[in-house]
Design a protein around this motif. Structure first.
Motif, mmCIF file in Angstrom:
data_model
loop_
_atom_site.group_PDB
_atom_site.id
_atom_site.type_symbol
_atom_site.label_atom_id
_atom_site.label_comp_id
_atom_site.label_asym_id
_atom_site.label_seq_id
_atom_site.Cartn_x
_atom_site.Cartn_y
_atom_site.Cartn_z
ATOM 1 N N ILE A 15 0.856 -1.136 0.015
ATOM 2 C CA ILE A 15 0.074 0.046 -0.023
ATOM 3 C C ILE A 15 0.875 1.277 0.067
ATOM 4 C CG2 ILE A 15 -1.666 1.176 1.416
ATOM 5 C CD1 ILE A 15 -2.660 -1.328 2.378
ATOM 6 N N LYS A 16 0.709 2.234 -1.110
ATOM 7 C CA LYS A 16 1.356 3.381 -1.031
ATOM 8 C C LYS A 16 1.471 4.134 0.241
ATOM 9 C CE LYS A 16 1.083 3.244 -6.036
ATOM 10 N NZ LYS A 16 0.472 4.061 -7.485
ATOM 11 N N ILE A 17 2.096 5.038 0.504
ATOM 12 C CA ILE A 17 2.182 5.802 1.653
ATOM 13 C C ILE A 17 1.066 7.008 1.544
ATOM 14 C CG2 ILE A 17 3.280 7.981 2.655
ATOM 15 C CD1 ILE A 17 5.903 6.783 1.800
ATOM 16 N N ARG A 18 0.645 7.311 0.412
ATOM 17 C CA ARG A 18 -0.540 8.176 0.256
ATOM 18 C C ARG A 18 -2.090 7.595 0.543
ATOM 19 N NH1 ARG A 18 -2.086 9.828 -5.881
ATOM 20 N NH2 ARG A 18 -2.507 7.749 -5.868
ATOM 21 N N ASP A 19 -2.006 6.426 0.222
ATOM 22 C CA ASP A 19 -2.960 5.368 0.181
ATOM 23 C C ASP A 19 -3.513 5.185 2.080
ATOM 24 O OD1 ASP A 19 -3.435 5.345 -2.454
ATOM 25 O OD2 ASP A 19 -2.574 3.445 -2.679
ATOM 26 N N LEU A 25 -8.360 7.309 6.957
ATOM 27 C CA LEU A 25 -9.683 8.677 6.656
ATOM 28 C C LEU A 25 -11.342 7.680 6.594
ATOM 29 C CD1 LEU A 25 -9.772 11.709 6.983
ATOM 30 C CD2 LEU A 25 -9.984 11.424 4.562
ATOM 31 N N ILE A 26 -11.308 6.708 5.749
ATOM 32 C CA ILE A 26 -12.263 5.934 5.419
ATOM 33 C C ILE A 26 -12.751 5.087 6.735
ATOM 34 C CG2 ILE A 26 -13.395 3.992 4.161
ATOM 35 C CD1 ILE A 26 -13.672 6.626 2.522
ATOM 36 N N TRP A 27 -11.794 4.511 7.260
ATOM 37 C CA TRP A 27 -11.989 3.666 8.550
ATOM 38 C C TRP A 27 -12.686 4.405 9.637
ATOM 39 C CZ3 TRP A 27 -13.589 -0.997 8.233
ATOM 40 C CH2 TRP A 27 -13.160 -2.060 6.993
ATOM 41 N N ALA A 28 -11.744 5.586 9.855
ATOM 42 C CA ALA A 28 -12.414 6.590 10.762
ATOM 43 C C ALA A 28 -13.832 7.012 10.460
ATOM 44 C CB ALA A 28 -11.186 7.861 10.870
ATOM 45 N N LEU A 29 -14.294 7.202 9.399
ATOM 46 C CA LEU A 29 -15.364 7.243 9.202
ATOM 47 C C LEU A 29 -16.525 6.491 9.408
ATOM 48 C CD1 LEU A 29 -17.703 9.739 7.598
ATOM 49 C CD2 LEU A 29 -17.159 8.501 5.501
ATOM 50 N N PHE A 120 -12.958 4.554 -4.875
ATOM 51 C CA PHE A 120 -12.614 4.385 -6.197
ATOM 52 C C PHE A 120 -11.517 5.412 -6.913
ATOM 53 C CE2 PHE A 120 -16.018 1.284 -6.274
ATOM 54 C CZ PHE A 120 -15.654 0.476 -7.441
ATOM 55 N N THR A 121 -11.776 6.753 -6.256
ATOM 56 C CA THR A 121 -11.004 7.919 -6.707
ATOM 57 C C THR A 121 -9.560 7.863 -6.389
ATOM 58 O OG1 THR A 121 -12.948 9.381 -6.941
ATOM 59 C CG2 THR A 121 -10.837 10.317 -6.912
ATOM 60 N N PHE A 122 -9.231 7.784 -4.869
ATOM 61 C CA PHE A 122 -8.160 7.712 -4.126
ATOM 62 C C PHE A 122 -7.525 6.465 -3.750
ATOM 63 C CE2 PHE A 122 -10.331 11.715 -3.437
ATOM 64 C CZ PHE A 122 -9.410 12.523 -3.923
ATOM 65 N N PRO A 126 -9.011 -3.005 -4.964
ATOM 66 C CA PRO A 126 -8.381 -3.828 -4.441
ATOM 67 C C PRO A 126 -7.522 -3.572 -3.005
ATOM 68 C CG PRO A 126 -8.028 -3.596 -6.791
ATOM 69 C CD PRO A 126 -8.613 -2.486 -6.141
ATOM 70 N N ARG A 127 -7.190 -2.327 -2.830
ATOM 71 C CA ARG A 127 -6.453 -2.042 -1.751
ATOM 72 C C ARG A 127 -7.403 -1.897 -0.598
ATOM 73 N NH1 ARG A 127 -3.260 1.114 -5.364
ATOM 74 N NH2 ARG A 127 -1.029 0.544 -5.475
ATOM 75 N N PHE A 128 -8.526 -1.251 -1.005
ATOM 76 C CA PHE A 128 -9.584 -1.167 0.259
ATOM 77 C C PHE A 128 -10.008 -2.834 0.752
ATOM 78 C CE2 PHE A 128 -14.002 -1.239 1.605
ATOM 79 C CZ PHE A 128 -14.003 -0.445 2.596
#
Length: 261
Positions: A15-19, A25-29, A120-122, A126-128
């Motif tokens: 997983i890239k650093i940016r990801d 952020l998504i899991w916090a939401l 899908f955008t960021f 597959p990574r999610f």
């Protein structure tokens, strides 16, 4: 050690650093949207804190969208899934003649579209999914541990009221709304971080599917799913076993196992 595993997905070299920041952020939401996670807040105030958390994180996501300038729409299967969900809520609303279903439908659809568009955008699906399997596996392990703790001690460390008015309990590492006295302890329907076992079982089925047929993680999802005592999970498991083990030589054994379940 368990908490370390929970965040292992954010330290994975795949997983890239940016990801990693986007995943957090998504899991916090997701976590601030769950009422059971906020039980430590005095009763009646958790909704305000949950809404503040959702608005704060959603604002960051909107800023990310504005800076990026492009938004990728979810795939057709996901859109179809949302439409099926919408139809189900409309039918339930008409059947029960209750407006709360319409409100819940609108909020869930908007939040789902918002989250999927961000993924899908960021992040990429597959990574999610990779992070989903890891996070849900840890939650499942904690739920199994909480089940053993309940049988041994039978004492919830926290009692509270769920949003629907039903009593809720926290057994060290898992929530439940259905404890049953058993000897000196309690047999509970594990709910993980959710307010009721049925919801948890749905998330476990996705973890079971995403983990793959040959993954050892599937045994963790199956064990936790069985401990929810959810009819939905049992029905799903029968179908899953038949499909994944569909082999004429193994068919008698598969049918025997299905019969036992």
């Amino acid at each position: 050690m368990v908490l370390f595993k929970m965040f292992a997905c954010f330290n994975s070299s795949r997983i890239k650093i940016r990801d990693k920041g986007d995943l957090i952020l998504i899991w916090a939401l997701v976590f601030v949207s769950l009422p059971a996670v906020l039980i430590a807040i005095p009763e009646g105030n958790y909704k305000h804190y949950s809404m503040l958390g959702i608005v704060f994180i959603a604002s960051i996501i909107v800023i990310r969208f504005l800076k990026h300038g492009k938004v990728r729409s979810p795939s057709r299967p996901l859109i179809l899934m949302l439409l099926v969900q919408a139809a189900a809520y409309l039918i339930l609303g008409l059947y029960h003649q209750h407006s709360s279903y319409a409100t819940s439908l609108i909020l869930q659809l908007l939040l789902s579209i918002f989250v999927f568009a961000y993924i899908f955008t960021f992040i990429g699906l597959p990574r999610f999914i990779e992070s989903y399997v890891i996070v849900m596996k840890v939650i499942a392990l904690l739920a199994i541990f909480g089940f053993v703790y309940a049988i041994i001690t039978g004492k919830p460390i926290i009692q509270f009221s769920n949003p629907d008015g039903r009593p809720g309990y926290f057994y060290l590492t898992t929530f439940t709304n259905a404890p049953y006295p058993f000897g000196t302890g309690d047999v509970i329907r594990v709910a993980g971080i959710f307010d009721e076992p049925g919801t948890f079982s749905i998330f476990l089925t996705f973890g079971l599917i995403f983990s793959g047929k040959n993954s050892k993680s599937r045994y963790i999802f199956i064990t936790a799913g069985l401990l929810t005592f959810s009819l939905y999970f049992y029905a799903f498991l029968v179908v899953y076993i038949v499909i994944s083990e569909l082999n004429l030589k193994r068919l008698p054994y598969v049918l025997s196992l299905v019969g036992v379940i």
